[in-house]
Design a protein around this motif. Sequence first.
Motif, short mmCIF file in Angstrom:
data_model
loop_
_atom_site.label_atom_id
_atom_site.label_comp_id
_atom_site.label_asym_id
_atom_site.label_seq_id
_atom_site.Cartn_x
_atom_site.Cartn_y
_atom_site.Cartn_z
N ARG A 132 -0.03 11.69 11.89
CA ARG A 132 -0.97 11.82 13.09
C ARG A 132 -2.14 10.72 12.21
NH1 ARG A 132 0.90 16.15 15.22
NH2 ARG A 132 -0.14 17.57 14.08
N GLU A 133 -2.55 11.19 10.95
CA GLU A 133 -3.66 10.78 9.96
C GLU A 133 -3.34 9.73 9.42
OE1 GLU A 133 -7.60 10.60 9.01
OE2 GLU A 133 -6.61 12.48 9.90
N VAL A 134 -2.11 9.21 9.15
CA VAL A 134 -1.67 7.78 8.88
C VAL A 134 -1.74 6.95 9.71
CG1 VAL A 134 0.31 6.19 7.89
CG2 VAL A 134 -0.80 8.78 6.76
N GLY A 135 -1.65 7.24 10.88
CA GLY A 135 -1.58 5.93 11.65
C GLY A 135 -2.90 5.97 11.94
N ARG A 136 -4.33 6.78 12.78
CA ARG A 136 -5.41 6.51 12.70
C ARG A 136 -6.20 5.70 11.40
NH1 ARG A 136 -9.76 10.09 10.78
NH2 ARG A 136 -11.99 9.05 11.42
N GLN A 137 -5.61 6.42 9.94
CA GLN A 137 -6.08 5.48 8.96
C GLN A 137 -5.79 4.17 8.44
OE1 GLN A 137 -8.50 6.48 6.76
NE2 GLN A 137 -8.69 8.27 7.81
N LEU A 138 -4.75 3.75 9.00
CA LEU A 138 -3.72 2.63 9.12
C LEU A 138 -5.12 1.90 9.79
CD1 LEU A 138 -0.22 2.50 8.57
CD2 LEU A 138 -1.39 2.33 7.22
N ARG A 139 -5.30 1.89 11.59
CA ARG A 139 -5.84 0.87 11.74
C ARG A 139 -7.19 1.43 11.64
NH1 ARG A 139 -5.67 3.84 17.74
NH2 ARG A 139 -6.85 2.01 18.09
N LEU A 140 -7.72 2.38 10.96
CA LEU A 140 -9.49 2.16 11.00
C LEU A 140 -10.00 1.79 9.40
CD1 LEU A 140 -12.15 3.53 11.02
CD2 LEU A 140 -11.70 6.03 9.66
N GLN A 145 0.34 -5.92 10.72
CA GLN A 145 0.46 -7.05 10.31
C GLN A 145 -1.04 -7.55 9.77
OE1 GLN A 145 -1.20 -8.62 14.77
NE2 GLN A 145 -1.38 -9.96 14.52
N ARG A 146 -1.14 -7.66 9.50
CA ARG A 146 -2.40 -8.84 8.78
C ARG A 146 -3.50 -9.66 9.07
NH1 ARG A 146 -3.06 -7.31 2.93
NH2 ARG A 146 -1.61 -7.08 2.81
N VAL A 147 -4.04 -9.78 9.65
CA VAL A 147 -5.04 -10.66 10.58
C VAL A 147 -6.45 -11.17 9.43
CG1 VAL A 147 -6.01 -11.67 12.21
CG2 VAL A 147 -4.20 -10.60 12.26
N ARG A 148 -7.15 -9.94 9.03
CA ARG A 148 -8.15 -10.10 8.20
C ARG A 148 -8.21 -9.26 6.72
NH1 ARG A 148 -8.54 -7.40 12.94
NH2 ARG A 148 -8.95 -9.67 14.37
N PRO A 149 -8.86 -9.08 6.30
CA PRO A 149 -9.07 -8.21 5.17
C PRO A 149 -9.05 -7.13 5.27
CG PRO A 149 -10.34 -10.44 4.48
CD PRO A 149 -9.83 -10.46 6.04
N THR A 160 0.64 -1.43 0.50
CA THR A 160 -0.27 0.32 0.05
C THR A 160 0.66 0.76 -0.54
OG1 THR A 160 -1.81 -1.82 1.43
CG2 THR A 160 -1.64 1.27 1.28
N ALA A 161 0.57 2.19 -0.79
CA ALA A 161 1.93 3.26 -0.93
C ALA A 161 0.27 4.17 -0.76
CB ALA A 161 1.91 3.74 -2.17
N ILE A 186 -4.94 -2.09 7.75
CA ILE A 186 -4.57 -1.78 6.12
C ILE A 186 -3.04 -2.97 6.41
CG2 ILE A 186 -2.78 -0.81 4.51
CD1 ILE A 186 -4.77 1.56 5.10
N GLY A 187 -3.32 -3.44 6.33
CA GLY A 187 -1.72 -4.71 6.50
C GLY A 187 -0.50 -5.17 5.20
N GLY A 188 0.27 -5.84 5.81
CA GLY A 188 1.13 -6.14 4.76
C GLY A 188 2.31 -5.06 4.98
#
Length: 512
Positions: free
Chosen positions: A340-348, A402-406, A312-313, A351-353
């Motif tokens: 700050r926004e990237v950290g939030r969006q990765l969780r929201l 960590q990618r656990v689910r889609p 993911t870019a 996004i994994g890998g």
Amino acid sequence: MHKEIVVNVSSGETRIAILEDNQLVEVLVEHGEGGRIVGDIYKGVVGAVLPGMQAAFVDIGQPKSAFLHVSDMRDVTAEFGDLNSDEPFEVEEGQRMGSPNVPIQDLLKKGQEILVQVTKEPISTKGPRVTTQISMPGRFLVLVPFSGSVGVSRKIEKSPERDRLKALAREIRPPWGGLIMRTAAAGASKRQIKRDLKFLVKLWKKTNSIAESHRAPALIQREMGLTAGLVRDVFTADVARLIVDSRKGYREIGGYLRTVAPELKGRVEYHRDSTPIFDAYNIEGDIEKSLRRKVYFKKGGYIVIDHAEALTAIDVNTGRYTGKKNQEETILNANLGAAREVGRQLRLRDIGGIIVIDFIDMASEGNRQKVFQELKKMLARDRARSKIYPISELGLVQMTRQRVRPSLLHQYTDQCPQCEGTGKVLSMVSIMLFIERAVRRVASSSREKKLKLMVSPDLALHLVSEESARLRALEKDVRRSIEVTDDRELGREEFRILSAKTGRELASEKQS
């Protein structure tokens, strides 16, 4: 930090939102059909052993075979003690009872039945990933059968508490397994932790007994449902309240908490308002925004998130933000907001890998460190494990999560049938060129004088209103008449050329 959990239950799906300071940071979705399988324990049959990959494929009864790598294996050929025995296994404390250096072909044979646990959901064309290193999570600790390990969550940072929990784990560890103290164990009494262990030991013995009596492939133990699992894993003392819009869910959560954490029961609320719960807490709009490619953050900057096959870019832009002082400070502030926004969006978006973040170039090494530390601070709140590398001179951050689910995008969307995932479609001018070439090929190979060109309604309107002169010139050039007809079944880039007299198809094409 003020944390809340909002649970929406419907007949088709369950959705859980986690809010931090009234901002949505995490969304978990479980659909009615099938649901998630991470944590489920199966008795599987080895379908193939691949020495070159040091991996095996295991039939667990799912549509796709599960992938098992040698690094996820314990020594399944070893003999271990009876679960009901008080005699400890011969294993050093802190070591897993396995043989990490043993080739997989020496551990597994085709047709062998083994007990495995799902660690990663099937994603796209890949089947689930599994491990033979079974773990049974509770509220305060994780029971790890076939292990002598004791451990404490890294999120418990105070040394005295870490020492207390590690000593307690050594004291109460069953002779046939290991223990890992979870973050929620911080401050918990010995009685609470022992009660949690008693439940897990009972559950594991039952699971082991079921496995012995079933033929593979078979589901042996299903992980808790999404809501109960989240209450177990996330609803800790730092959560102010949990709100749920289902009476049944409210009763189930209350019943579970009465057993494991009665002190938290008073923080559970039933949403009685007629306004849908996700609308009442302004969550629905945030979920819709999380599916967009472009995300704006405070001060006018924005990030662009693009998903490729292997990574993911994320690109950072200043947008309307021009700052008030010098350029370096403007860029620093934009990058800090983006971090700050990237950290939030990765969780929201979950996004994994592999993830590559392209921050705006900064001349100062000190400023690069400030942005890097801000991103690390945001990732420290994340339940998923991540590894992050410092910002390069080009302004790039490379990291894995960590990618656990889609991802949320994968769960809520399908690939566009027109652009096939590229995000682009052919321009009208390009499609007209394809049509011209197809007409010329038909004219050279057929004696048909009257042709019917069938296209989508939008393309038909464009051809008749914008390209009529070009069509007439084409008719004159190939000495054929062309009748344009719209067909709602055709996509933007599809067309068919028929004989106007017989209806026989002479050419058809879909550009991609």
